[in-house]
Every structure is written in C-alpha cells, then in structure tokens.
Scaffold this active site. Structure first.
Site, PDB file in Angstrom:
ATOM      1  N   LYS A   1       0.846  -1.109   0.366  1.00 10.16           N
ATOM      2  CA  LYS A   1      -0.199   0.202   0.130  1.00 10.16           C
ATOM      3  C   LYS A   1       0.500   1.009  -0.502  1.00 10.16           C
ATOM      4  CE  LYS A   1      -3.725  -1.592   2.864  1.00 10.16           C
ATOM      5  NZ  LYS A   1      -4.617  -1.741   3.601  1.00 10.16           N
TER       6      LYS A   1
ATOM      7  N   ASP B   1      -9.653   2.773   2.874  1.00  8.44           N
ATOM      8  CA  ASP B   1      -9.406   2.460   3.748  1.00  8.44           C
ATOM      9  C   ASP B   1     -10.379   3.049   5.224  1.00  8.44           C
ATOM     10  OD1 ASP B   1      -8.420  -0.393   3.701  1.00  8.44           O
ATOM     11  OD2 ASP B   1      -6.267   0.158   4.417  1.00  8.44           O
TER      12      ASP B   1
HETATM   13  P1  NAP Z   1       1.418  -2.819  10.396  1.00  5.43           P
HETATM   14  O1  NAP Z   1       1.133  -0.884   9.369  1.00  5.43           O
HETATM   15  O2  NAP Z   1       2.214  -3.466  10.210  1.00  5.43           O
HETATM   16  O3  NAP Z   1       1.153  -2.148  11.507  1.00  5.43           O
HETATM   17  C1  NAP Z   1       1.420  -2.312  12.739  1.00  5.43           C
HETATM   18  C2  NAP Z   1       0.751  -1.876  13.740  1.00  5.43           C
HETATM   19  O4  NAP Z   1       0.672  -3.028  15.399  1.00  5.43           O
HETATM   20  C3  NAP Z   1       1.930  -1.080  14.260  1.00  5.43           C
HETATM   21  O5  NAP Z   1       1.232  -0.312  15.101  1.00  5.43           O
HETATM   22  C4  NAP Z   1       2.585  -2.179  15.131  1.00  5.43           C
HETATM   23  O6  NAP Z   1       3.535  -1.240  16.259  1.00  5.43           O
HETATM   24  C5  NAP Z   1       1.383  -2.999  16.145  1.00  5.43           C
HETATM   25  N1  NAP Z   1       2.341  -3.814  16.515  1.00  5.43           N
HETATM   26  C6  NAP Z   1       2.308  -5.307  16.004  1.00  5.43           C
HETATM   27  N2  NAP Z   1       2.532  -6.119  16.951  1.00  5.43           N
HETATM   28  C7  NAP Z   1       2.855  -5.759  18.366  1.00  5.43           C
HETATM   29  C8  NAP Z   1       3.249  -5.943  19.306  1.00  5.43           C
HETATM   30  N3  NAP Z   1       3.747  -7.726  19.182  1.00  5.43           N
HETATM   31  N4  NAP Z   1       2.815  -5.589  20.448  1.00  5.43           N
HETATM   32  C9  NAP Z   1       2.360  -4.133  20.331  1.00  5.43           C
HETATM   33  N5  NAP Z   1       1.948  -3.717  19.006  1.00  5.43           N
HETATM   34  C10 NAP Z   1       2.096  -4.193  18.125  1.00  5.43           C
HETATM   35  O7  NAP Z   1       0.275  -3.001  10.255  1.00  5.43           O
HETATM   36  P2  NAP Z   1      -1.581  -2.541   9.696  1.00  5.43           P
HETATM   37  O8  NAP Z   1      -1.866  -2.391   8.419  1.00  5.43           O
HETATM   38  O9  NAP Z   1      -1.763  -1.036   9.792  1.00  5.43           O
HETATM   39  O10 NAP Z   1      -2.425  -3.356  10.457  1.00  5.43           O
HETATM   40  C11 NAP Z   1      -2.986  -3.285  11.521  1.00  5.43           C
HETATM   41  C12 NAP Z   1      -3.730  -4.243  11.728  1.00  5.43           C
HETATM   42  O11 NAP Z   1      -5.096  -3.559  11.132  1.00  5.43           O
HETATM   43  C13 NAP Z   1      -3.574  -6.039  11.715  1.00  5.43           C
HETATM   44  O12 NAP Z   1      -4.393  -6.319  12.293  1.00  5.43           O
HETATM   45  C14 NAP Z   1      -4.335  -5.711   9.958  1.00  5.43           C
HETATM   46  O13 NAP Z   1      -4.746  -7.477  10.366  1.00  5.43           O
HETATM   47  C15 NAP Z   1      -5.944  -4.793  10.585  1.00  5.43           C
HETATM   48  N6  NAP Z   1      -6.307  -4.078   9.299  1.00  5.43           N
HETATM   49  C16 NAP Z   1      -7.635  -4.587   8.866  1.00  5.43           C
HETATM   50  C17 NAP Z   1      -8.047  -3.825   8.159  1.00  5.43           C
HETATM   51  C18 NAP Z   1      -9.262  -4.146   8.370  1.00  5.43           C
HETATM   52  O14 NAP Z   1     -10.102  -4.272   7.090  1.00  5.43           O
HETATM   53  N7  NAP Z   1      -9.921  -5.099   8.708  1.00  5.43           N
HETATM   54  C19 NAP Z   1      -7.201  -3.331   7.209  1.00  5.43           C
HETATM   55  C20 NAP Z   1      -6.570  -3.227   7.303  1.00  5.43           C
HETATM   56  C21 NAP Z   1      -5.676  -3.484   8.109  1.00  5.43           C
HETATM   57  P3  NAP Z   1       4.590  -0.692  15.994  1.00  5.43           P
HETATM   58  O15 NAP Z   1       4.416   0.175  15.801  1.00  5.43           O
HETATM   59  O16 NAP Z   1       5.390  -0.517  17.391  1.00  5.43           O
HETATM   60  O17 NAP Z   1       5.567  -2.208  15.598  1.00  5.43           O
END
Ligand code: NAP
Length: 310
Positions: A92, A128
C-alpha cells in the site's frame, strides 16, 4: 465466470499464460492466499450483472506479488488492461511511487489500496478510512463527528483511521503505540491537519484516565491476530458508555473484544471495515452502487462464519 480462475492464487507468470475475463480486477499482496476479496467482489459482481449486462465480462482475481516485483507487476497489469487493482500488505505504501496520480485523501493517509486504470497508468485511492467510518456507523452506531476516540497503533491502518477521524471532525483523538517514534511520526501528520490541536499521544503504560462517559476505542495493531497475544489496551479502564472496535476480523473475537463484551460494552470486529472498503473500491471502478450485503454474505461464507444477514 470461471470459478477456478477466480479462486486460484495467481502469479505474474500467469498473466501471459492464462485467459482472464475481458474486464479484469485483482488484489495484489504477499502473502495473499488468505485474502477473501475475490469471494466478496465476485459476489457483488454477480449482483451487478443481474441488473446491467455491462458487467458480464468483469471478474476479480488474486495475485501473489513479492515486494521487489511491484513496479514490474503494475506495468504488466496495466499492459494487460486490469481496470482496477486492490493492494494489500505489503504494497500500500510502496505503490505510491508508481502511480501517476493520487486522491488527496490517499496522500493524507500515506497509502493507496485502490488503483484505477486509464491509458496513461494507474491513479491511486484509499478506501480504508471510508471502510472504518462505515463500519463504526453500521456496527456500533458511532458517528466520528464529535466523537472522543482512543486509537491504538501507528501503522498503515491506524493512519487511515486517524486521518478519517480528523476529516470527520472527532472532538478528541488520542493515539498510543508500542514504538514511540512511529507514534510521533503519525502525530506530526495529524497535528498539521486543520484542528490538529485535537490530537495527542499517550504512553501505553499510562493510558488516559480523564475519559468522557462515551467514546470509541479503536485497535489498529495486530495484537490479537495470534493465539496468546496480549491485549493492546485494558478495556476495564473504559467507562460503560464506551464502544470498542477491533480492526482484526479473524479471529472474530479478540481478547480485547472478549474483555470489553464481558463488561457489557458494545463491540465490533473489522469484518465490516473490510467489506465497506471493498464495496467502495468496486463503486469507484464500476460507478455503480454496490450490494454490500452480498459482499458480507460472501465474506462470512469464506471465513466459515454464520451469515450476518438473513
Ligand atoms: P502495520 O502497518 O504493520 O502496523 C502494525 C501495528 O501493530 C503497529 O502499530 C505496531 O506497533 C503494532 N504491533 C504489532 N505487533 C505488536 C506487538 N507485539 N505489540 C504491540 N504493538 C504491536 O499493519 P497495518 O496494516 O496497520 O494493520 C494493523 C492491523 O489492522 C492488522 O491486524 C490488520 O490485520 C488490521 N487491518 C484490518 C483491515 C480491515 O479491513 N479490517 C484493514 C487493514 C488492516 P509498532 O509501531 O510498535 O511496531
């Protein structure tokens, strides 16, 4: 439409070898086998075909595209006239480099998840934020306008949620994240937006304790995806009028949602967000109103969940 071709996970090699529908759409990701977007979109396309023969040649596919292949992939998809593309993890942000134009909201969100073909290249959009906004409205009866919001996370999905909160006029937005530097980067973007003074960061070790009676907590971290993950926030700290939205939809009840629900708080997972962002993408490509219910039914079926609508 050829079900086998729309259910398969394709690679770029298939572009020269397989026959695709005359008006192809696709999701690109890596890994992408788990994506239920083809099921959702092809269900909605079935409904569009029932009322308009223009959609007879439309079909939606799934392609595994490694990150170092993205530039070549976009050029190939363009050459093969894929009219619309969805991008999922990890494309993305990188794709912004290869699109010829971007919607202002996509620029603010720092990511594109929807590409639209024209003869000169692809333009980028981000649906999104719309998906989150609609999910909150439909599942939790929450309007972001005037809402008190706590957002956990500072990745791509968090940024889309935060920008949407600001655009829709939330009264206060507080952001917490494990990596403080990443949170500060997000705060800087938000604080430069109109009414940026409504945004502040907090340490996850010291969650806000001056909460209004009502508000919404949004989990935009991946904590809860894996069994045994700790909760991203202690829902016991939330007053009884708060609602909790977790972007994760598989599993459908994360430990955060379980804890909040056990306290009697209204909760919702991210399935509706997925459906609404997908529906908006298809509306951009088709310029038609899309049957979101058909997409939700297909999504529930694909995830082996009970249907949401009877
Ligand atoms: P991303 O850019 O990789 O961001 C991941 C986030 O999770 C960051 O804030 C990260 O914190 C945090 N994180 C990961 N592991 C962690 C841990 N062990 N402890 C604390 N914080 C942790 O991913 P993203 O694309 O934003 O997606 C985030 C979530 O949203 C995912 O679960 C994804 O499946 C979901 N999502 C859902 C939809 C939907 O349509 N429902 C769409 C997009 C995403 P740090 O910055 O500290 O690494």
């Amino acid at each position: 439409m050829n079900d086998e071709a729309t259910e398969k996970t394709h690679t770029l090699d298939d572009l020269g070898k397989c026959e695709f529908a005359p008006n192809p759409l696709a999701v690109l990701g890596h890994p992408v086998e788990h994506s239920i977007s083809p099921a959702m979109h092809n269900a909605a396309l079935d409904r569009l075909r029932e009322r308009d023969t223009r959609f007879r040649g439309w079909a939606y596919y799934r392609f595994d595209v490694p990150p170092d292949e993205l530039e070549r992939a976009l050029s190939l998809f363009h050459k093969h006239s894929f009219m619309g593309l969805n991008l999922t993890v990890p494309h993305k942000v990188e794709a912004m480099e290869w699109v010829k134009g971007m919607a202002p909201v996509a620029k603010q969100m720092g990511a594109v998840n929807t590409l639209v073909w024209d003869e000169f290249g692809y333009d980028g959009f981000n649906t999104d934020g719309y998906g989150i906004k609609r999910a909150l409205e439909v599942d939790l009866a929450v309007s972001l306008k005037g809402a008190d919001v706590i957002l956990i996370g500072a990745g791509g999905a968090a940024r889309a949620a935060a920008v949407q909160c600001m655009l829709d006029g939330c009264s206060r937005l507080r952001v917490g994240n494990r990596t403080v530097g990443r949170m500060e980067g997000l705060l800087q973007v938000l604080q430069e937006m109109p009414e940026g003074e409504r945004v502040e960061g907090f340490s996850l070790d010291h969650p806000p304790d001056d909460l209004k009676a009502e508000g919404v907590l949004i989990n935009a971290t991946s904590l809860g995806l894996q069994p045994g993950d700790p909760k991203p926030f202690d829902a016991r700290l939330l007053p009884g009028g708060w609602k909790v939205f977790d972007m994760i939809y598989n599993p459908p009840m994360t430990p955060l949602l379980q804890e909040a629900a056990s306290r009697g708080l209204a909760v919702a997972n991210g399935l509706s967000m997925l459906v609404h962002q997908g529906a908006r993408s298809l509306e951009i490509w088709s310029r038609e109103t899309v049957d979101e219910r058909a997409m939700m039914t297909a999504a529930c079926h694909a995830l082996h969940l009970p249907p949401r609508y009877d």
